[in-house]
Structure formats: structure tokens, C-alpha cells
Motif scaffolding. Sequence first.
Motif, short mmCIF file in Angstrom:
data_model
loop_
_atom_site.label_atom_id
_atom_site.label_comp_id
_atom_site.label_asym_id
_atom_site.label_seq_id
_atom_site.Cartn_x
_atom_site.Cartn_y
_atom_site.Cartn_z
N ALA A 1 8.86 18.87 6.19
CA ALA A 1 9.52 17.67 6.67
C ALA A 1 10.81 17.86 7.41
O ALA A 1 11.19 17.57 8.49
CB ALA A 1 9.72 16.52 5.65
N LYS B 1 5.69 16.81 13.16
CA LYS B 1 6.47 15.60 12.48
C LYS B 1 5.25 14.84 11.96
O LYS B 1 5.32 14.18 10.83
CB LYS B 1 7.37 15.01 13.33
N GLU C 1 3.98 13.79 8.14
CA GLU C 1 4.28 12.70 7.68
C GLU C 1 3.00 12.28 6.93
O GLU C 1 2.68 11.54 6.11
CB GLU C 1 4.72 11.51 8.61
N LYS D 1 2.47 13.51 3.69
CA LYS D 1 3.48 12.99 2.73
C LYS D 1 2.99 11.74 2.20
O LYS D 1 2.97 11.25 1.06
CB LYS D 1 4.73 12.74 3.37
N LEU D 2 2.42 10.85 3.27
CA LEU D 2 1.70 9.60 2.88
C LEU D 2 0.66 9.59 1.88
O LEU D 2 0.58 8.99 0.97
CB LEU D 2 1.51 8.88 4.28
N GLN E 1 11.53 5.06 1.39
CA GLN E 1 10.94 6.10 1.76
C GLN E 1 10.11 5.70 3.19
O GLN E 1 9.96 6.39 3.94
CB GLN E 1 10.04 6.76 0.79
N THR E 2 9.70 4.42 2.78
CA THR E 2 8.65 3.92 3.87
C THR E 2 9.29 3.13 4.89
O THR E 2 8.93 2.42 6.05
CB THR E 2 7.54 3.30 3.42
N ARG F 1 0.47 2.68 7.77
CA ARG F 1 1.11 3.68 8.26
C ARG F 1 0.09 4.94 8.38
O ARG F 1 0.08 5.79 9.46
CB ARG F 1 2.24 4.08 7.35
N VAL G 1 -0.73 6.71 11.98
CA VAL G 1 -0.34 8.20 12.23
C VAL G 1 -1.49 8.90 12.53
O VAL G 1 -1.67 9.97 13.50
CB VAL G 1 0.54 8.84 11.04
#
Length: 428
Positions: free
Chosen positions: A111, A120, A124, A127-128, A146-147, A176, A180
Motif C-alpha cells: 500500500a 493502487k 486496495e 486489503k479489502l 480504514q474505509t 467497495r 474496485v
Amino acid sequence: MDLQVTLTPVVTIGLNRNTSSFEYSMTELNNLAEANNMKVVETLVQKLDRPDPATYFGKGKIEELTQVVIDDGVDTIVVNDELSPSQIRNIEKNTHSRIIDRTGLILEIFANRAQSREAKLQVELAKLKYQLPRLHTSASQRLDQQTGTSSGAGGATNRGAGESQYELNRRTLEKRITHVNQELKETAKADQTKRKQRDRSEMPTVALVGYTNAGKSTVMNGMINLYGENEDKQVMVKNMLFATLDTSVRKLTLPDQKRFLLSDTVGFVSQLPHQLVQAFKSTLSEAANADLLIQVVDYSDPHRELMMKTTEDTLSEIGVNGVPMIVALNKADKMEVAFPSREGDNLIMSAMDEKSLQELTTMIKEKIFKNYHRLTLLIPFSDGDVVSYLNENTNIETTDYRDDGTVITAELNDVDAKRFEKYLLTTE
């Protein structure tokens, strides 16, 4: 001038299950921590056949860890395995420290290092997907931060409200993730268009792969220095794990006018989180679509065999199979060995040594230009543009002039051989 970075003091911990690679995995964990602007003040290890399902370490070792944290004034613990949500919560509760498991640490590094929009988004997404199964009601405030969501005033006032907040956080993450994924699909379409344009040029592609910090970027820059069109297009080199995450592609032109595309891909590491491997599939597709792979290995590292296996396992996981490979055993200048030294498809070399890079180039040429045709063409004087093209884009061996035109003997790829077959005089 580099800004002074404040290093976070941490304690690293790991379970020794009597595997031959354990010591190296702990060394690597400490290097990963340093790459994330952390300072390892102490390392704690316990021998166990399997992790304690509740607290990872056994009860006595958790008590020792708690005392180490107090004595060293540390509030962050980095763990050499991926933990379950309950293990993270229980260790946090016992030690009053922030817990980062190995997966979470690598995700943090990625990140912080991602530069391009695609990288990026890929980080992301990883991580999600990592956060989603780790949701729990008591962590709603941290997750909101964080979100970027707001939990509202009554989020933790009672059990029902807590469960509602959990559902809200879960839906927020899922939405999200969907968003993404959609953005990445659009980015992938643009990349496919670029790749198709490159494919139409019929230029062979070579991809550098290998363990992080093996010297891929140094090899890339050495090749750019020798054969690149613009030395300003060098890639970043830093003695640090995961110094760069973005794939760089450069066009190289050899002295005999043969051209190929060289790409520098993201490095691998043992126990690379599955979420990241999946997220970076599009970036690593440079390797999947290459005509040739060069696996760059730190020859001076005693764990190089493990590094090579990690690279090959990761390539297999992303579906890269059957692509020809050269193994570049790099950093030979750190050892008392003769270099460059070649045996089959293996090359002991140093990316800092021009002779090594030239020998590597010879090996590349043998692999990707083996189907070139040596043709003699008779080109009428009225077709001077063909002569110009051949002079600029092929390896001309001889040029002679006759009353009826220019006779050129040159090495041509399949496309050009077919394109100019009407001028064919003789075939050798």
C-alpha cells in the motif's frame, strides 16, 4: 534530500515447527519490517508443532511476550504467520499491543509503495479481501477509519446496534470490492489495448521475474544503458524489499538492429499473500505473455534455492507455464567465483558487469531470434523506401548494387520475410 523517517519499534515473533526454512523466514520477516519503516528491537521464538488456536503462542510464551513488550516500551508486534481474527484479538487483549501478521505487513508495504493507479487498485482490493473475514463488532471504529465510513453515534450502545454496525461495515467493504473490481477491469482493458499494439509490432517480449531484491531492476537498467533508446527511462533501484511494484516496459535495440521489449515485474517473497497474487495477476500477465522469462536470482544468498522455488511456485499459481526461461544467477561480484560463466540456460553474472550483460544478451538472442531468416533480396531502385526500412530495422550483412537494383543480404523476422518475399533473390 531524503526526509528523516521515524521508525516504529516492534517485536517480531514466530513459531518454529522444525522446518529447514524457519530461520530464513524470520530473517525475511525482520527485513520486511524494516522495509515498512519499522525497527526490530527484539525477536521471540517458540518451538511448537502447531499454533495455539486461541493465542498462537502458548500461555507461558504469551506472558513472556507481554513482559518483553513492557520492558522494551513497544506497542506493535509483528507475527511470522497469517493469524485468525480471534488470534489477533486475543494477543491484542493480552499484550495491549497492535498485532500485524505477515500478510497484513506485506499488504502495508504494498500500500505504501504503489505508484500507478492500477497498482493502487490492486493493493486496495487485496486489503479489502483480507479485512472482510476479519470484521468484528468491537473493531467497528478502526474499520470506519480504514474505509472512510462513519459509524454513527449509537453504533456500540447495545448488542443489536453493534450487529447492525457490523453488517454496515461488511456491506461497505463488499460494495467497495465490487467497485474496485470494476475499475480494475477497465484498467485491464486499456492494458490489453496497449499489449495488442505491442503484439502487432511483432517485437518479442522478455520479462524479468524473481525474488524481491534479487537485482531485477539493476539488470533492467544495465540493459537500458547498453541498448535503450533513452537512458532517462531507467527504473528505480533501491536495496530494499519491494522497492517498486509497477511493471516497467522498455524497448531495446541491439547493435544488429534486432529489437525486443524488456519488462521488470514485481518481485516475489515467500508466503506472498494469496490476495496479492490474485490482485496482481494483471500486472504479472507481462510474464504470462512473454516469449522468454529471465529469472534473476541473488546468487550470493545461501537461501537462493528456496527463493527459486518460491518464484516458480508463484509463477505456477498465476498460470505461467511452459514459457522458456533463462536463470540469471546475479550478484556474483559478491562471491569468489569467475563470471560471467554460462552452463546451458544458467548464467553466473553480475548486473554491474558489462560483459555479463553482453553474455545475457547473447542468450536472449539465441532464444527469441532463433527463427530469423537470412535472405538475399533484389530491390528495384524505385523502391528506395524498402532499402531504408531494411537499413533501419534489420541486420544488414551485405549491400551490393546492380543495374536492376540494390542487392541486400539481411536477417529478417517472419513478418518481414513474408512482407518482402517478392524481392527474394536467393535463400540460404
